[in-house]
Write an enzyme that holds these catalytic residues in place. Sequence first.
Site, PDB file in Angstrom:
ATOM      1  N   LYS A 127      11.072  12.181 -18.116  1.00 51.71           N
ATOM      2  CA  LYS A 127       9.780  12.881 -18.064  1.00 51.71           C
ATOM      3  C   LYS A 127       9.821  14.238 -18.773  1.00 51.71           C
ATOM      4  O   LYS A 127       8.847  14.640 -19.401  1.00 51.71           O
ATOM      5  CB  LYS A 127       9.329  13.034 -16.608  1.00 51.71           C
ATOM      6  CG  LYS A 127       8.928  11.698 -15.975  1.00 51.71           C
ATOM      7  CD  LYS A 127       8.432  11.876 -14.547  1.00 51.71           C
ATOM      8  CE  LYS A 127       8.124  10.525 -13.918  1.00 51.71           C
ATOM      9  NZ  LYS A 127       7.633  10.651 -12.546  1.00 51.71           N
TER      10      LYS A 127
ATOM     11  N   ASP B  81       1.322  12.317 -11.614  1.00 54.76           N
ATOM     12  CA  ASP B  81       2.035  12.099 -10.351  1.00 54.76           C
ATOM     13  C   ASP B  81       1.340  12.786  -9.165  1.00 54.76           C
ATOM     14  O   ASP B  81       1.123  12.169  -8.114  1.00 54.76           O
ATOM     15  CB  ASP B  81       3.482  12.618 -10.451  1.00 54.76           C
ATOM     16  CG  ASP B  81       4.410  11.643 -11.147  1.00 54.76           C
ATOM     17  OD1 ASP B  81       4.061  10.446 -11.235  1.00 54.76           O
ATOM     18  OD2 ASP B  81       5.478  12.066 -11.612  1.00 54.76           O
TER      19      ASP B  81
ATOM     20  N   TYR C 292       9.421   3.808  -2.433  1.00 58.85           N
ATOM     21  CA  TYR C 292       8.789   2.684  -1.734  1.00 58.85           C
ATOM     22  C   TYR C 292       9.795   1.543  -1.668  1.00 58.85           C
ATOM     23  O   TYR C 292      10.849   1.591  -2.290  1.00 58.85           O
ATOM     24  CB  TYR C 292       7.486   2.244  -2.434  1.00 58.85           C
ATOM     25  CG  TYR C 292       7.644   2.030  -3.909  1.00 58.85           C
ATOM     26  CD1 TYR C 292       7.395   3.068  -4.794  1.00 58.85           C
ATOM     27  CD2 TYR C 292       8.090   0.814  -4.415  1.00 58.85           C
ATOM     28  CE1 TYR C 292       7.570   2.893  -6.152  1.00 58.85           C
ATOM     29  CE2 TYR C 292       8.263   0.631  -5.773  1.00 58.85           C
ATOM     30  CZ  TYR C 292       7.998   1.681  -6.631  1.00 58.85           C
ATOM     31  OH  TYR C 292       8.196   1.507  -7.978  1.00 58.85           O
TER      32      TYR C 292
HETATM   33  P1  NDP Z   1      15.230  13.832  -9.706  1.00 59.65           P
HETATM   34  O1  NDP Z   1      16.554  13.264 -10.083  1.00 59.65           O
HETATM   35  O2  NDP Z   1      14.508  14.686 -10.684  1.00 59.65           O
HETATM   36  O3  NDP Z   1      15.423  14.759  -8.391  1.00 59.65           O
HETATM   37  C1  NDP Z   1      16.132  14.271  -7.303  1.00 59.65           C
HETATM   38  C2  NDP Z   1      15.975  15.208  -6.103  1.00 59.65           C
HETATM   39  O4  NDP Z   1      16.552  14.586  -4.963  1.00 59.65           O
HETATM   40  C3  NDP Z   1      16.659  16.564  -6.272  1.00 59.65           C
HETATM   41  O5  NDP Z   1      15.891  17.541  -5.616  1.00 59.65           O
HETATM   42  C4  NDP Z   1      17.997  16.332  -5.549  1.00 59.65           C
HETATM   43  O6  NDP Z   1      18.589  17.514  -5.051  1.00 59.65           O
HETATM   44  C5  NDP Z   1      17.537  15.475  -4.404  1.00 59.65           C
HETATM   45  N1  NDP Z   1      18.590  14.663  -3.796  1.00 59.65           N
HETATM   46  C6  NDP Z   1      19.228  13.600  -4.336  1.00 59.65           C
HETATM   47  N2  NDP Z   1      20.103  13.072  -3.451  1.00 59.65           N
HETATM   48  C7  NDP Z   1      20.027  13.824  -2.317  1.00 59.65           C
HETATM   49  C8  NDP Z   1      20.681  13.793  -1.066  1.00 59.65           C
HETATM   50  N3  NDP Z   1      21.618  12.887  -0.770  1.00 59.65           N
HETATM   51  N4  NDP Z   1      20.337  14.716  -0.132  1.00 59.65           N
HETATM   52  C9  NDP Z   1      19.405  15.640  -0.419  1.00 59.65           C
HETATM   53  N5  NDP Z   1      18.743  15.736  -1.604  1.00 59.65           N
HETATM   54  C10 NDP Z   1      19.067  14.836  -2.537  1.00 59.65           C
HETATM   55  O7  NDP Z   1      14.354  12.604  -9.220  1.00 59.65           O
HETATM   56  P2  NDP Z   1      12.758  12.527  -9.176  1.00 59.65           P
HETATM   57  O8  NDP Z   1      12.288  13.814  -8.621  1.00 59.65           O
HETATM   58  O9  NDP Z   1      12.202  12.110 -10.467  1.00 59.65           O
HETATM   59  O10 NDP Z   1      12.483  11.328  -8.152  1.00 59.65           O
HETATM   60  C11 NDP Z   1      12.569  11.518  -6.733  1.00 59.65           C
HETATM   61  C12 NDP Z   1      11.994  10.308  -6.007  1.00 59.65           C
HETATM   62  O11 NDP Z   1      10.588  10.203  -6.214  1.00 59.65           O
HETATM   63  C13 NDP Z   1      12.576   8.959  -6.416  1.00 59.65           C
HETATM   64  O12 NDP Z   1      12.773   8.203  -5.241  1.00 59.65           O
HETATM   65  C14 NDP Z   1      11.485   8.337  -7.249  1.00 59.65           C
HETATM   66  O13 NDP Z   1      11.533   6.929  -7.208  1.00 59.65           O
HETATM   67  C15 NDP Z   1      10.260   8.863  -6.528  1.00 59.65           C
HETATM   68  N6  NDP Z   1       9.038   8.848  -7.356  1.00 59.65           N
HETATM   69  C16 NDP Z   1       7.983   8.054  -6.969  1.00 59.65           C
HETATM   70  C17 NDP Z   1       6.812   8.023  -7.705  1.00 59.65           C
HETATM   71  C18 NDP Z   1       5.673   7.147  -7.266  1.00 59.65           C
HETATM   72  O14 NDP Z   1       4.727   6.969  -8.039  1.00 59.65           O
HETATM   73  N7  NDP Z   1       5.689   6.625  -6.049  1.00 59.65           N
HETATM   74  C19 NDP Z   1       6.653   8.830  -8.925  1.00 59.65           C
HETATM   75  C20 NDP Z   1       7.808   9.651  -9.230  1.00 59.65           C
HETATM   76  C21 NDP Z   1       8.954   9.643  -8.479  1.00 59.65           C
HETATM   77  P3  NDP Z   1      19.536  18.417  -6.015  1.00 59.65           P
HETATM   78  O15 NDP Z   1      18.598  19.202  -6.880  1.00 59.65           O
HETATM   79  O16 NDP Z   1      20.284  19.291  -5.064  1.00 59.65           O
HETATM   80  O17 NDP Z   1      20.409  17.481  -6.780  1.00 59.65           O
END
Ligand code: NDP
Length: 276
Positions: free
Chosen positions: A67, A104, A220
Amino acid sequence: MAAEQFAVFGHPIAHSLSPRIHHAFARQLGITLEFRAIDAAPDGFAAAVQSFFAGGGIGANVTLPHKGAAYALAAERSVAAARVGAANVLTRLADGRLAAHNTDGAGLVRDITARHHEDLHVHRALLLGAGGAARGVAWNLLDAGVQSLVIANRSPLKAEQLAAATGAQGQVHARGWNQLTEAGSFDLIVNATSAGVLGTPLRLPDSLMGAHALCYDLAYGPAASSFLGWARAAGARQALDGLGMLVETAADAFLLWHDHRPDTEPVYQRLRTDTV
Ligand code: NDP
């Protein structure tokens, strides 16, 4: 006449529901199109996008991990994309350059308010995560009426950066993950981490749960089961996954490309039956 070409880019992308959603919208409106899922690794993303649009592609959805790169490729950016710094929609302009948009946050708000009839004028909201998806929804939660927003992230610096980027000083606060036990309780808890997708359960204190809290996982299917299971066990009034958001964000992209917003409900209901 050849069908108009659309695509979703991601890595991995094989399980994307986007082709199915867009084909269902198109059938509903009598539009003929081809919508493909294109797997592009990060170092091949720009070339794959350029090749798609040079070959006549009209529009593309973009998902993880592209993105930010999609935003960087575009010559024009919508307000929604510019404030997030990331794009989930690319559209070819008449002169061949690309326009970036981000649907989004609008998709999340429409799913919560229009589909599930929930009010977002809540007092205290918690956004878990500060990655791309959290950035994509933070401004929309504020626009929709959330009065105070705590952004909590495993890496606290990213939460601080996102809180600062919203420009809503006094209304948005950043917390590290280990500060959640002292964060109080919330009326709305949105999980925008990728923990569920990665299969690592979140460890959340039950003290976060307000008396009538709404919990929402952007993920989901099985990826949402851990957070939603915690939410129900901790006493959430309502626990929702992000399937509806996915359908609404797709509908906004469809509207940009075809000038018609499809009826999302039958498509959502069909996916709900098939996927969860
Ligand atoms: P990113 O990789 O950009 O960000 C991931 C985030 O999750 C970061 O804040 C990371 O923290 C955190 N994280 C990962 N693992 C852990 C853990 N074990 N404990 C705590 N925090 C954790 O991913 P996205 O933001 O793009 O996606 C996030 C979710 O949103 C996904 O599940 C994706 O499928 C969903 N999504 C759904 C959409 C929809 O239309 N329904 C649209 C877009 C996304 P840190 O920064 O510390 O690494």
